[in-house]
Design a protein around this motif. Structure first.
Motif, short mmCIF file in Angstrom:
data_model
loop_
_atom_site.label_atom_id
_atom_site.label_comp_id
_atom_site.label_asym_id
_atom_site.label_seq_id
_atom_site.Cartn_x
_atom_site.Cartn_y
_atom_site.Cartn_z
N LEU A 1 0.81 -1.22 0.00
CA LEU A 1 0.00 0.00 0.00
C LEU A 1 0.84 1.27 0.00
N THR A 2 2.05 1.20 0.56
CA THR A 2 2.90 2.40 0.61
C THR A 2 3.82 2.51 -0.61
N ALA A 3 3.87 1.47 -1.42
CA ALA A 3 4.74 1.48 -2.61
C ALA A 3 4.12 2.33 -3.72
N GLU A 4 4.98 2.91 -4.50
CA GLU A 4 4.53 3.63 -5.69
C GLU A 4 4.56 2.65 -6.85
N HIS A 5 3.39 2.37 -7.39
CA HIS A 5 3.29 1.45 -8.52
C HIS A 5 3.19 2.26 -9.81
N MET B 1 -2.94 -4.83 -12.27
CA MET B 1 -3.32 -5.18 -10.89
C MET B 1 -2.86 -6.59 -10.54
N ILE B 2 -2.89 -7.50 -11.50
CA ILE B 2 -2.47 -8.88 -11.22
C ILE B 2 -1.00 -8.94 -10.80
N ALA B 3 -0.17 -8.08 -11.38
CA ALA B 3 1.25 -8.03 -11.00
C ALA B 3 1.40 -7.53 -9.56
N ILE B 4 0.57 -6.58 -9.18
CA ILE B 4 0.61 -6.05 -7.81
C ILE B 4 0.17 -7.13 -6.82
#
Length: 182
Positions: A41-45, A51-54
């Protein structure tokens, strides 16, 4: 004359080991899930990241974190650590002061290693090459955030998990009944 406690019967030792494993498993599961979620949640994507990669990255972090945490739980005898802390700092068992000290020490043992492994894994294996932030700021901010989150969770949930794990233990007779005076 010293006041030494006689050794526990083997069946009680076996039950206590099972309880210890159960506590380690439940704590590792809860903390690993929470820290993996916090990191995600704190990472910058990157906006183009599907979304599947996340989700896959979260699951991989969770599995890795759980393995590290449960491994530490198998190696570090927290009841012995807590007993030593109690002796060193003259803590009364099951008091707020003892719980604060024990939860901080537990957090210092587990969280920095878990966070280091997760951040390093994510940085080198999950972040696409063109989107990598500088490692050190990512590492330091993750350590601080995860330490705070873990401290709150350990402080709140460790007593609950211990109570759940201990509830399956058969009641022990009072010490005097087990070892009557001659």
């Amino acid at each position: 004359m010293t006041n030494q406690t006689p050794p526990m019967p083997p069946e009680i030792q076996k039950q206590m080991k099972k309880v210890g494993l159960k506590i380690s498993f439940m704590m590792a599961l809860m903390i690993s899930f929470a820290l993996s979620l916090t990191g995600n949640l704190t990472a910058e994507h990157p906006p183009e990241m599907p979304m599947i990669a996340i989700i896959i990255g979260f699951l991989e972090s969770f599995v890795l974190s759980f393995a590290v945490s449960f491994g530490i739980g198998l190696v570090v005898p927290m009841p012995k650590v807590n007993a030593a802390l109690g002796r060193k700092f003259h803590l009364q068992p099951r008091t707020l002061k003892a719980h604060i000290v024990e939860s901080i020490v537990s957090n210092l043992i587990y969280t920095p290693l878990m966070t280091t492994v997760m951040v390093t894994f994510v940085y080198f294996f999950l972040i696409p090459p063109g989107h990598k932030p500088p490692y050190l700021p990512m590492f330091i901010s993750s350590q601080v955030i995860c330490f705070v989150v873990a401290q709150v969770l350990i402080f709140i949930f460790e007593p609950i998990i211990i109570k759940i794990a201990m509830s399956k233990m058969p009641p022990r007779p009072p010490f005097e009944q087990e070892h009557p005076h001659p």
